[in-house]
Scaffold this active site. Sequence first.
Site, PDB file in Angstrom:
ATOM      1  N   TYR A 145       0.828  -1.205   0.000  1.00  0.00           N
ATOM      2  CA  TYR A 145       0.000   0.000   0.000  1.00  0.00           C
ATOM      3  C   TYR A 145       0.863   1.256   0.000  1.00  0.00           C
ATOM      4  O   TYR A 145       0.519   2.263  -0.638  1.00  0.00           O
ATOM      5  CB  TYR A 145      -0.934  -0.002   1.206  1.00  0.00           C
ATOM      6  CG  TYR A 145      -1.774   1.252   1.337  1.00  0.00           C
ATOM      7  CD1 TYR A 145      -2.651   1.635   0.328  1.00  0.00           C
ATOM      8  CD2 TYR A 145      -1.698   2.057   2.473  1.00  0.00           C
ATOM      9  CE1 TYR A 145      -3.428   2.775   0.447  1.00  0.00           C
ATOM     10  CE2 TYR A 145      -2.471   3.199   2.598  1.00  0.00           C
ATOM     11  CZ  TYR A 145      -3.331   3.558   1.582  1.00  0.00           C
ATOM     12  OH  TYR A 145      -4.090   4.690   1.708  1.00  0.00           O
ATOM     13  N   ARG A 152       1.043   6.886  -6.707  1.00  0.00           N
ATOM     14  CA  ARG A 152      -0.136   7.748  -6.850  1.00  0.00           C
ATOM     15  C   ARG A 152       0.238   9.208  -6.639  1.00  0.00           C
ATOM     16  O   ARG A 152      -0.112  10.074  -7.469  1.00  0.00           O
ATOM     17  CB  ARG A 152      -1.220   7.328  -5.860  1.00  0.00           C
ATOM     18  CG  ARG A 152      -2.397   8.288  -5.817  1.00  0.00           C
ATOM     19  CD  ARG A 152      -3.574   7.759  -5.027  1.00  0.00           C
ATOM     20  NE  ARG A 152      -3.299   7.467  -3.623  1.00  0.00           N
ATOM     21  CZ  ARG A 152      -4.230   7.093  -2.743  1.00  0.00           C
ATOM     22  NH1 ARG A 152      -5.485   6.945  -3.125  1.00  0.00           N
ATOM     23  NH2 ARG A 152      -3.910   6.845  -1.480  1.00  0.00           N
ATOM     24  N   TYR A 205      -0.565  12.798   7.097  1.00  0.00           N
ATOM     25  CA  TYR A 205      -0.090  11.756   8.005  1.00  0.00           C
ATOM     26  C   TYR A 205       1.419  11.885   8.234  1.00  0.00           C
ATOM     27  O   TYR A 205       2.158  12.240   7.307  1.00  0.00           O
ATOM     28  CB  TYR A 205      -0.360  10.371   7.408  1.00  0.00           C
ATOM     29  CG  TYR A 205      -1.757   9.845   7.624  1.00  0.00           C
ATOM     30  CD1 TYR A 205      -2.681  10.477   8.447  1.00  0.00           C
ATOM     31  CD2 TYR A 205      -2.161   8.665   6.995  1.00  0.00           C
ATOM     32  CE1 TYR A 205      -3.959   9.964   8.628  1.00  0.00           C
ATOM     33  CE2 TYR A 205      -3.430   8.147   7.176  1.00  0.00           C
ATOM     34  CZ  TYR A 205      -4.322   8.805   7.986  1.00  0.00           C
ATOM     35  OH  TYR A 205      -5.579   8.301   8.171  1.00  0.00           O
ATOM     36  N   ARG A 218     -11.206  13.191   2.966  1.00  0.00           N
ATOM     37  CA  ARG A 218     -12.104  12.260   3.664  1.00  0.00           C
ATOM     38  C   ARG A 218     -13.457  12.137   2.966  1.00  0.00           C
ATOM     39  O   ARG A 218     -14.112  11.099   3.049  1.00  0.00           O
ATOM     40  CB  ARG A 218     -12.311  12.727   5.102  1.00  0.00           C
ATOM     41  CG  ARG A 218     -11.043  12.767   5.930  1.00  0.00           C
ATOM     42  CD  ARG A 218     -10.439  11.400   6.131  1.00  0.00           C
ATOM     43  NE  ARG A 218      -9.262  11.445   6.990  1.00  0.00           N
ATOM     44  CZ  ARG A 218      -8.465  10.413   7.223  1.00  0.00           C
ATOM     45  NH1 ARG A 218      -8.708   9.249   6.647  1.00  0.00           N
ATOM     46  NH2 ARG A 218      -7.423  10.540   8.020  1.00  0.00           N
ATOM     47  N   GLU A 323     -13.965  -1.297   7.080  1.00  0.00           N
ATOM     48  CA  GLU A 323     -13.935   0.018   6.432  1.00  0.00           C
ATOM     49  C   GLU A 323     -15.261   0.205   5.713  1.00  0.00           C
ATOM     50  O   GLU A 323     -15.837  -0.752   5.188  1.00  0.00           O
ATOM     51  CB  GLU A 323     -12.770   0.113   5.450  1.00  0.00           C
ATOM     52  CG  GLU A 323     -12.704   1.440   4.695  1.00  0.00           C
ATOM     53  CD  GLU A 323     -11.411   1.594   3.906  1.00  0.00           C
ATOM     54  OE1 GLU A 323     -10.336   1.349   4.491  1.00  0.00           O
ATOM     55  OE2 GLU A 323     -11.485   1.953   2.711  1.00  0.00           O
TER      56      GLU A 323
END
Length: 345
Positions: A145, A152, A205, A218, A323
């Site tokens: 990830y 990305r 983060y 979000r 999730e």
Amino acid sequence: MTSAVPRLAAPLHAVRRSTPAFGDDAALLGVLGYGWPGDAAGTVDAIPGPLLAPAQPCCDAWLGEGATPRIGQTGQIRWREDGRWLYGAAEFDESTGSADLAERTRRIYADLFATLDETGYPHLLRLWNYLPAINADGDGGLERYRHFNVGRQQAFVDAGRTVLEGAPAACALGAPAGPYRLRFLAARRPPVAVENPRQVSAYRYPAQYGPRSPTFSRAALADAGAGRVALFVSGTASIVGHETRHPGDVAAQTHETLANLQALTDAAGAHGSAVFGLRDLQAVVYVRHAADWPTVRDIVAPVLGPDLVALQADVCRSELLVEIEAHAFAGGRLAAVHAEPGACS
């Protein structure tokens, strides 16, 4: 589930249904299929993972304002657009070629941005990512990830797109096998990014979560037309601040996830006159361990309603067990949006 699409006045809408008859839908942009392998005509973009609910395969059909969409392909991206909305999908198989995951991700996102430029839809609204073995170690011992996040974000930077405030809504889930899958929606007008006051924005983060932060907001709001607002909720889990809460306790994680969804719908209400409640959400629930679904279902169904889709899937952190991502529509207007031409805010 419904078996036919109601002809709503809104230029963009989504209908959750089973046994679809896609041939009658002239305004069809794209279809996310749950529990489906896809179809021979390529109409359904299958979302990977064993289906936990409902009992039979179903889908979310995204439809535009009635104009028959134009269909094309740019690089790896297959797309459909109707003059106001753009839907696209792509995959890559890591068993072919020699590029690593970060580079393959950068390339497919570069094709996505080339598609936006070619078709004249500068504003990403929502992205869905499905990555096999998402929590496994990749090259150099870095979690896959995190390799994905490197590629990305680099594509966003290369394209001159924001990687901070104004990034689109998104989710990234594990897949049991097969290729990496990307699906997205884009528009001519910019969305409004929404952050959760209970959480640190993902793009901020700290470095403990990898060399590049995840590139998403979000949630995002978009003017869906005809006096309606669309809410796109990114993958939401048991995170407060930037830390995972309740490791090993799926019930507590589910309650925390619902608290985060409530905070997001409340925050969305500050950006215009549309009001969203948790019962308005068309949710997709991802559960790491299929055996946990009855526990999760008994918590979420009274809050979100019975019309749930649930899949078994790994989540972006190995300690996260559940999730939820979602979309919704409500009557109202957005507050004024200001964005530079071509910006992805």
